[in-house]
Write a protein that holds these residues in place. Structure first.
Motif, mmCIF file in Angstrom:
data_model
loop_
_atom_site.group_PDB
_atom_site.id
_atom_site.type_symbol
_atom_site.label_atom_id
_atom_site.label_comp_id
_atom_site.label_asym_id
_atom_site.label_seq_id
_atom_site.Cartn_x
_atom_site.Cartn_y
_atom_site.Cartn_z
ATOM 1 N N SER A 102 35.039 39.534 29.870
ATOM 2 C CA SER A 102 34.364 40.311 30.915
ATOM 3 C C SER A 102 34.585 39.713 32.294
ATOM 4 O O SER A 102 34.641 40.429 33.289
ATOM 5 C CB SER A 102 32.867 40.386 30.627
ATOM 6 O OG SER A 102 32.659 41.029 29.405
ATOM 7 N N HIS A 103 34.741 38.393 32.349
ATOM 8 C CA HIS A 103 34.915 37.768 33.662
ATOM 9 C C HIS A 103 36.274 38.106 34.267
ATOM 10 O O HIS A 103 36.503 37.855 35.439
ATOM 11 C CB HIS A 103 34.731 36.251 33.552
ATOM 12 C CG HIS A 103 35.720 35.616 32.617
ATOM 13 N ND1 HIS A 103 35.585 35.654 31.241
ATOM 14 C CD2 HIS A 103 36.888 34.955 32.862
ATOM 15 C CE1 HIS A 103 36.607 35.035 30.681
ATOM 16 N NE2 HIS A 103 37.409 34.604 31.635
ATOM 17 N N ALA A 105 37.269 41.139 34.503
ATOM 18 C CA ALA A 105 37.178 42.567 34.790
ATOM 19 C C ALA A 105 37.858 42.927 36.097
ATOM 20 O O ALA A 105 38.423 44.000 36.228
ATOM 21 C CB ALA A 105 35.722 43.009 34.810
ATOM 22 N N ASN A 106 37.794 42.041 37.060
ATOM 23 C CA ASN A 106 38.341 42.400 38.358
ATOM 24 C C ASN A 106 39.785 41.951 38.532
ATOM 25 O O ASN A 106 40.363 42.172 39.575
ATOM 26 C CB ASN A 106 37.463 41.824 39.485
ATOM 27 C CG ASN A 106 36.154 42.605 39.590
ATOM 28 O OD1 ASN A 106 36.018 43.651 38.965
ATOM 29 N ND2 ASN A 106 35.226 42.087 40.362
HETATM 30 C C1 LIG Z 1 33.957 42.857 40.289
HETATM 31 O O1 LIG Z 1 33.963 43.385 41.611
HETATM 32 C C2 LIG Z 1 32.821 44.133 41.922
HETATM 33 C C3 LIG Z 1 32.966 44.699 43.331
HETATM 34 O O2 LIG Z 1 34.220 44.432 43.847
HETATM 35 C C4 LIG Z 1 31.577 43.263 41.822
HETATM 36 O O3 LIG Z 1 30.418 44.025 42.102
HETATM 37 C C5 LIG Z 1 31.494 42.708 40.426
HETATM 38 O O4 LIG Z 1 30.399 41.794 40.321
HETATM 39 C C6 LIG Z 1 32.765 41.965 40.050
HETATM 40 N N1 LIG Z 1 32.675 41.586 38.641
HETATM 41 C C7 LIG Z 1 33.002 40.387 38.210
HETATM 42 C C8 LIG Z 1 32.847 40.142 36.736
HETATM 43 O O5 LIG Z 1 33.415 39.500 38.924
#
Ligand SMILES: *[C@@H]1O[C@H](CO)[C@@H](O)[C@H](O)[C@H]1NC(C)=O
Ligand SMILES: *[C@@H]1O[C@H](CO)[C@@H](O)[C@H](O)[C@H]1NC(C)=O
Ligand SMILES: *[C@@H]1O[C@H](CO)[C@@H](O)[C@H](O)[C@H]1NC(C)=O
Ligand SMILES: *[C@@H]1O[C@H](CO)[C@@H](O)[C@H](O)[C@H]1NC(C)=O
Ligand SMILES: *[C@@H]1O[C@H](CO)[C@@H](O)[C@H](O)[C@H]1NC(C)=O
Length: 411
Positions: A102-103, A105-106
């Motif tokens: 999950s980490h 994800a971005n």
């Molecule tokens: C991914 O990015 C979004 C907005 O860009 C942020 O709200 C979210 O927390 C991020 N998720 C992680 C797992 O870093």
């Protein structure tokens, strides 16, 4: 003569038929049915949030495998007593099965995927546990240990059945069990070990296919964190050049008297447009699939008409199957004993050159001992052929395998 043209046509005698229309033997069955179809019955029911793929029952509970969820229901009233979320899952090329990514994800390359339940099994050999294999994480499985005092609890102890091996070739991955294109898994205990027998549909566009096998047997390691193939002949694969043109659908798997059986729907030959049903058999102690054989299985409705003419109708594609003992009447009718295993199959007629069923179907009952007789006859007459989708048209390759000609039977 091309070998593929020598189809020994279907074997199995029609023994018992039920057709949608009332004719012949079915009349009695229809009369006996006391269900009033015009009345609305209130039945215990459960509606899942997502489509359900698999159902197993164990000790007063019913376990459901659905997209992104496992459910546990009471077997009395189908009330939900527990659920477990299995997806959607973030899949990333850098992420191993069973890792929580999950980490990531971005990061680019990650895709959220629904987890379709491909196999759901209960194992009672080591612990009582529910084993579920999904369409994500390269077809690996998870086991949910069921506490003896609460077999509905599927979330207190969940283990991943995957252990990366440093020396392992990626194409080997014995922990990659199921194909998202379709699979049938049979769990069997033999000589103090659990074996998983797996039939997978594979094709070239399904990415993890390099690590999935068409038909395979693997042993669950005693540590239960994964599997191993006992030999490099523990799996057989459709040749890459036939994977897209010759799909094999595994419909059912069962064990009976030291043999493992799979039932498939596939094209009649490599270049045929028409589909039929086959039955596969090999010994359950055969860790190398050396005894692998297959032959066609046909469900034929024979209608006797006046003046000795008969009409035969073939139901070519198996939709579902079940193995059980016969009742006294059926046993008498088909020459079986009360403790014989009977394979009950629901067969449909396909649309022309398609695997799509049409609206007529039939049930056939095959005593498994007769199926074995047919297999034995083929072997005894040495009436065997190389299976071209596994070994290609060059028969030498197949017949040169050191375990002998008689182990292979093409139709
Ligand atoms: C991914 O990015 C979004 C907005 O860009 C942020 O709200 C979210 O927390 C991020 N998720 C992680 C797992 O870093
Ligand atoms: C499903 O169960 C509910 C009660 O829980 C009942 O009202 C409903 O009629 C049932 N549906 C069917 C089709 O039996
Ligand atoms: C994965 O990790 C995230 C935090 O990084 C957590 O919120 C989530 O519950 C974890 N998922 C699973 C299935 O353990
Ligand atoms: C592989 O199978 C999937 C699912 O049936 C299908 O969508 C895809 O087109 C197939 N790929 C090829 C190359 O046939
Ligand atoms: C079944 O299909 C045939 C041909 O498509 C059609 O004529 C017939 O009405 C259908 N029967 C039912 C009960 O839907």
């Amino acid at each position: 003569m091309k070998a593929t043209a020598v189809l020994a046509p279907g074997i199995l005698v029609l023994l018992f038929t039920l057709v949608q229309k009332s004719n012949g033997e079915c009349k009695e069955a229809l009369v006996k049915s006391k269900m009033n179809v015009n009345m609305q019955y209130q039945l215990p029911n459960f509606t899942a949030e997502t489509p359900i793929q698999n159902v197993v029952s164990h000790k007063h509970h019913i376990y459901l495998g659905a997209i992104n969820y496992l459910y546990v229901l009471n077997d009395k009233d189908l009330q939900k007593v527990a659920e477990y979320k299995t997806g959607p899952v973030l899949e990333h090329p850098d992420c191993f099965p069973c890792q929580n990514c999950s980490h990531k994800a971005n990061l680019s390359g990650g895709v959220w995927k629904d987890n379709i339940n491909m196999a759901l099994l209960v194992d009672t050999y080591y612990d009582d546990q529910l084993i579920s294999c999904g369409s994500v994480h390269r077809g690996t499985c998870q086991r949910h240990v069921l506490p003896p005092d609460n077999t509905a609890n599927i979330q207190s102890e969940v283990h991943c059945m995957y252990s990366p091996q440093a020396d392992e070739e990626p194409s080997q991955c014995p922990d990659c069990v199921v194909s998202a294109l379709g699979t049938k898994v049979l769990l069997s205990e033999k000589d103090r070990f659990i074996n998983f027998f797996v039939g997978n549909t594979i094709n070239s566009s399904y990415l993890p296919d390099h690590s999935l096998h068409s038909i395979s047997v693997r042993r669950l390691k005693e540590t239960q964190d994964g599997f191993k193939f006992l030999t490099d002949q523990s799996y057989i694969d459709v040749l890459p050049e036939f994977r897209d043109s010759y799909p094999i659908k595994y419909v059912h798997a069962f064990e009976s008297n030291h043999f493992i059986y799979f039932l498939t729907v596939q094209r009649e030959t490599l270049d045929a447009q028409t589909f039929h049903t086959r039955i596969i058999r090999f010994c359950s102690v055969d860790s190398g699939l050396h005894s692998y054989m297959e032959m066609p299985l046909e469900c034929i409705l024979t209608e006797k008409r006046r003046k000795r003419s008969t009409r035969e109708e073939v139901f070519n594609i198996l939709q579902a199957a079940y193995v059980s003992k016969p009742g006294t009447q059926l046993a008498k009718q088909i020459g079986a004993n009360l403790n014989d295993d009977i394979l009950y199959g629901v067969f449909a007629q396909s649309k022309p050159d398609s695997v799509e069923p049409m609206n007529r179907s039939a049930v056939c009952a095959f005593p498994v001992k007769y199926v074995n007789e047919f297999f034995n006859k083929i072997v005894n007459k040495n009436n065997v052929r190389c299976l071209q989708h596994f070994y290609g048209p060059n028969h030498e390759h197949c017949f040169n395998r050191d375990y002998g000609v008689d182990k292979y039977n093409n139709v």
